[in-house]
Write an enzyme that holds these catalytic residues in place. Structure first.
Site, PDB file in Angstrom:
ATOM      1  N   SER A  69     -72.915  61.419   8.588  1.00 12.27           N
ATOM      2  CA  SER A  69     -73.352  61.396   9.883  1.00 12.27           C
ATOM      3  C   SER A  69     -75.130  63.349   9.672  1.00 12.27           C
ATOM      4  O   SER A  69     -74.670  63.969   8.464  1.00 12.27           O
ATOM      5  CB  SER A  69     -72.714  62.557  10.816  1.00 12.27           C
ATOM      6  OG  SER A  69     -71.851  61.703  11.325  1.00 12.27           O
TER       7      SER A  69
HETATM    8  N1  SAH Z   1     -66.889  62.260  10.160  1.00 14.20           N
HETATM    9  C1  SAH Z   1     -68.146  61.726   9.024  1.00 14.20           C
HETATM   10  C2  SAH Z   1     -68.654  60.637   9.215  1.00 14.20           C
HETATM   11  C3  SAH Z   1     -67.738  59.669   9.062  1.00 14.20           C
HETATM   12  S1  SAH Z   1     -68.801  57.964   9.584  1.00 14.20           S
HETATM   13  C4  SAH Z   1     -68.506  62.897   7.871  1.00 14.20           C
HETATM   14  O1  SAH Z   1     -69.158  63.434   8.162  1.00 14.20           O
HETATM   15  O2  SAH Z   1     -69.306  62.310   7.063  1.00 14.20           O
HETATM   16  C5  SAH Z   1     -67.510  57.101  10.710  1.00 14.20           C
HETATM   17  C6  SAH Z   1     -66.625  56.957  10.020  1.00 14.20           C
HETATM   18  O3  SAH Z   1     -65.617  56.905  11.505  1.00 14.20           O
HETATM   19  C7  SAH Z   1     -66.418  55.712   8.781  1.00 14.20           C
HETATM   20  O4  SAH Z   1     -65.465  55.988   8.013  1.00 14.20           O
HETATM   21  C8  SAH Z   1     -65.164  55.161   9.836  1.00 14.20           C
HETATM   22  O5  SAH Z   1     -64.361  54.032   8.937  1.00 14.20           O
HETATM   23  C9  SAH Z   1     -64.212  55.916  10.402  1.00 14.20           C
HETATM   24  N2  SAH Z   1     -63.738  54.980  11.322  1.00 14.20           N
HETATM   25  C10 SAH Z   1     -63.789  53.324  12.432  1.00 14.20           C
HETATM   26  N3  SAH Z   1     -62.751  53.684  13.294  1.00 14.20           N
HETATM   27  C11 SAH Z   1     -62.069  54.740  13.030  1.00 14.20           C
HETATM   28  C12 SAH Z   1     -61.186  54.544  13.772  1.00 14.20           C
HETATM   29  N4  SAH Z   1     -60.626  54.195  14.753  1.00 14.20           N
HETATM   30  N5  SAH Z   1     -59.578  55.460  13.417  1.00 14.20           N
HETATM   31  C13 SAH Z   1     -60.327  55.902  11.885  1.00 14.20           C
HETATM   32  N6  SAH Z   1     -61.664  55.996  11.545  1.00 14.20           N
HETATM   33  C14 SAH Z   1     -62.186  55.168  11.983  1.00 14.20           C
END
Ligand code: SAH
Length: 218
Positions: A67
C-alpha cells in the site's frame, strides 16, 4: 532479489517521505515515527530501491501491492493504536503494515489468503525484528476466532461489504478500519463497538485497494 542495506541516503529519503505524509494531514507522531524507522525498500525487489520512498503503492508478488505509505499512515492513525493492543490485520501482503503496527507496540495477528505470499514472508529475515507479529495463512472473512476478541482490526483489501465475523471478533470499545465498496473506489470506514455491542460507523476519504477475495489460494 532484495537488498538489506539501509544507507544514509535511504534514511534521508524516509525523512522526506514522513514530511510529505505529514503535509497531507497525518498528525499522529507515533505513526510518523514508525514510518521513519522502517526501511520500506526492504519490502520490495531491489529494482524498486530508488523509488521505495515515493508516496505510491507498488507491485509485489502475485499481482498484489504494498500500500501507499499515506494510506498505511491514514488507516493506522484512524485505529489509534496503543502499546500492547491486540490487532488483527487482514491482507498481510508485503508485511509492511504489520511492521508499522508492531513498531508502535501492538501485538499483531495478520492473515494472508495467498500461500505464496504467506510463504515468502517466512523467509524474510527482517521480520525477525518483530517477534510480536504472528502470521496466518487463511481467509480474512473468517477472521481468527481462536485468538479473538481483538482491540483493533484493520482490513487492507477492498471489502464489498462489512464482514460480519470480523465485527463479532471485535472487543467492546474496539475499532475496525476497513475500505468498503464494490467498484474501483472504496470509502474508508471506522466502526466502533460500544459496551452494549452496538456499532457506530464513521465515513472517511475514498481509496483504491486490491479486492478482498473469499477463500484461500494454495
Ligand atoms: N497490508 C499489505 C497490503 C496488501 S495488499 C501491505 O502492507 O503490503 C492486500 C492483500 O490482501 C493481498 O496480499 C491479498 O492477497 C490479501 N487478501 C485479499 N483478500 C484476502 C482475504 N480474504 N484474506 C486474507 N488476505 C486477503
Amino acid at each position: 532479489m532484495r537488498t538489506f542495506d539501509d544507507s544514509y541516503r535511504h534514511k534521508g529519503l524516509r525523512k522526506q517521505l514522513t514530511d510529505i505524509i505529514r503535509k497531507k494531514g497525518i498528525s499522529d507522531e507515533r505513526v510518523l515515527n514508525a514510518i521513519l524507522h522502517i526501511p520500506r525498500h526492504f519490502f520490495m525487489d531491489s529494482g524498486f530501491d530508488k523509488i521505495a520512498y515515493e508516496d505510491r503503492a507498488f507491485p509485489i508478488a502475485e499481482g498484489q501491492t504494498i500500500s501507499q505509505p499515506y494510506t498505511v499512515a491514514y488507516q493506522t492513525q484512524l485505529l489509534d493504536i496503543k502499546p500492547q493492543e491486540k490487532v488483527l490485520e487482514v491482507g498481510t501482503g508485503s508485511a509492511y503494515q504489520a511492521c508499522v503496527l508492531a513498531e508502535m507496540g501492538a501485538q499483531v495477528y495478520t492473515i494472508e489468503r495467498q500461500k505464496k505470499i504467506f510463504e515468502s514472508n517466512k523467509s524474510f529475515a527482517f521480520l525477525k525484528k518483530y517477534p510480536s507479529i504472528r502470521f496466518f495463512f487463511g481467509d480474512g472473512y473468517e477472521g481468527l476466532p481462536t485468538y479473538a476478541p481483538f482491540d483493533k482490526i484493520i482490513v487492507t483489501a477492498a471489502a464489498p461489504s462489512i464482514p460480519p465475523k470480523l465485527v463479532e471478533q471485535l472487543k467492546p470499545m474496539g475499532k475496525m478500519v476497513i475500505p468498503v465498496g464494490e467498484g474501483n473506489v472504496q470509502q474508508m470506514l471506522r466502526l466502533t463497538k460500544s459496551e452494549d455491542n452496538s456499532i457506530r460507523e464513521e465515513i472517511f476519504d475514498n481509496f483504491s485497494f486490491v479486492p478482498m477475495v473469499e477463500g484461500k489460494k494454495n
